[in-house]
Design an enzyme around this catalytic site. Structure first.
Site, PDB file in Angstrom:
ATOM      1  N   GLY A 195       6.335   4.265  -1.751  1.00 19.45           N
ATOM      2  CA  GLY A 195       5.447   5.213  -0.862  1.00 19.45           C
ATOM      3  C   GLY A 195       5.668   6.542  -1.453  1.00 19.45           C
TER       4      GLY A 195
ATOM      5  N   GLU B 280       3.504   7.117  -4.216  1.00 16.58           N
ATOM      6  CA  GLU B 280       2.159   7.551  -3.681  1.00 16.58           C
ATOM      7  C   GLU B 280       1.837   8.659  -3.012  1.00 16.58           C
ATOM      8  OE1 GLU B 280       0.746   2.807  -2.592  1.00 16.58           O
ATOM      9  OE2 GLU B 280       2.403   3.695  -1.482  1.00 16.58           O
TER      10      GLU B 280
ATOM     11  N   GLU C 154       7.170  -2.295  -5.073  1.00 15.74           N
ATOM     12  CA  GLU C 154       6.789  -3.033  -3.997  1.00 15.74           C
ATOM     13  C   GLU C 154       6.688  -4.824  -4.476  1.00 15.74           C
ATOM     14  OE1 GLU C 154       4.872   0.770  -2.918  1.00 15.74           O
ATOM     15  OE2 GLU C 154       5.238  -0.450  -4.721  1.00 15.74           O
TER      16      GLU C 154
ATOM     17  N   ALA D  17       8.899   3.496   1.612  1.00 18.94           N
ATOM     18  CA  ALA D  17       8.693   3.164   2.816  1.00 18.94           C
ATOM     19  C   ALA D  17      10.128   2.706   3.154  1.00 18.94           C
ATOM     20  CB  ALA D  17       7.709   2.082   2.845  1.00 18.94           C
TER      21      ALA D  17
END
Length: 256
Positions: free
Chosen positions: A107, A110, A130, A64
């Site tokens: 991310g 993911e 994270e 992210a």
């Protein structure tokens, strides 16, 4: 310049490419929205039978965009409704192949796990870091990772934020294949071409039943499989495939 690109390099194959090299393909809101739009459109396009998702030759996605998140509050994050954007990828009826070179972090990891197959370069690395910035995965990292590699490997990655190499990812079940870095894109397109040549209805049913059955009881999952199996006997592609086999010729599947 668009932050995501769509190409059609081969018949039946679409290529979706992240295009933020200056930010190592960090996933800001614009990228998520564009990806959702692309996958919704491609999922409904009968000419597309398989989708390759890539970040390019050097990096998949570095997670992210922290600059976009650092001062956000809980309500800001709630109102983004990012789960709806991710769902467009997760619920895409077409098979998705992630072609991963370089980093697939946070991310980015993911995003790769939203695919149905992951082709990784030997220099690729996967992580959910994270926890190192005071948060946790929020787009399926705790759930998809556990389903892919099991509790103990998932805990090791999630609680420490460590990276795992492509070879480790393959051994853990987080990758489908590992190839030389220079061959990742070509191998993903080769796999996509192979899938695109298969009967589309059967391919879609296999994906749907496999994913739906993961969280069902074995009895319920077997029922889903049986019903989908029976349904395919009303398709023209089933007749074409079996007749071509008996005639010793190559089948031509129309998706009907």
């Amino acid at each position: 310049m668009s932050e995501t690109l769509v190409e059609h390099p081969l018949p039946g194959v679409a290529l979706v490419r992240l295009n933020r090299p200056e930010a190592r393909n960090a996933l800001n809101q614009a990228v998520r929205e564009q990806l959702a739009g692309h996958f919704n459109q491609l999922g409904n396009d009968p000419a597309v039978r398989c989708i390759v998702l890539t970040g390019g030759d050097t990096v998949f996605a570095a997670g992210a965009d922290i600059r976009d998140m650092v001062e956000r509050g809980a309500i800001d994050m709630l109102l983004r409704q990012t789960q709806r954007l991710w769902a467009a990828i997760a619920q895409c009826p077409k098979p998705v192949i992630a072609a991963v070179n370089g980093f697939a972090l946070g991310g980015g990891c993911e995003l790769a796990m939203h695919a149905d197959l992951i082709i990784a370069g030997r220099g690729a690395s996967f992580a959910q870091p994270e926890v190192r910035v005071g948060i946790m995965p929020g787009a399926g990292g705790t759930q998809r990772l556990t389903r892919a590699v099991g509790k103990f490997q998932a805990m090791r990655m999630l609680l420490t934020g460590i990276s795992v190499s492509a070879d480790e990812a393959l051994a853990m079940g987080l990758a489908s294949e590992v190839v030389d870095d220079a061959q990742v894109q070509a191998r993903a397109l080769e796999m996509a071409t192979l899938i695109a040549a298969m009967p589309p209805l059967a391919v879609m049913q296999i994906k749907e039943v496999l994913l739906a059955g993961q969280d069902a009881s074995l009895e319920a999952a077997l029922m889903l499989e049986r019903k989908a199996f029976q349904l395919l006997f009303d398709s023209a592609d089933q007749k074409e495939g079996m007749r071509a086999f008996l005639d010793k010729r190559k089948p031509v599947y129309a998706g009907s």
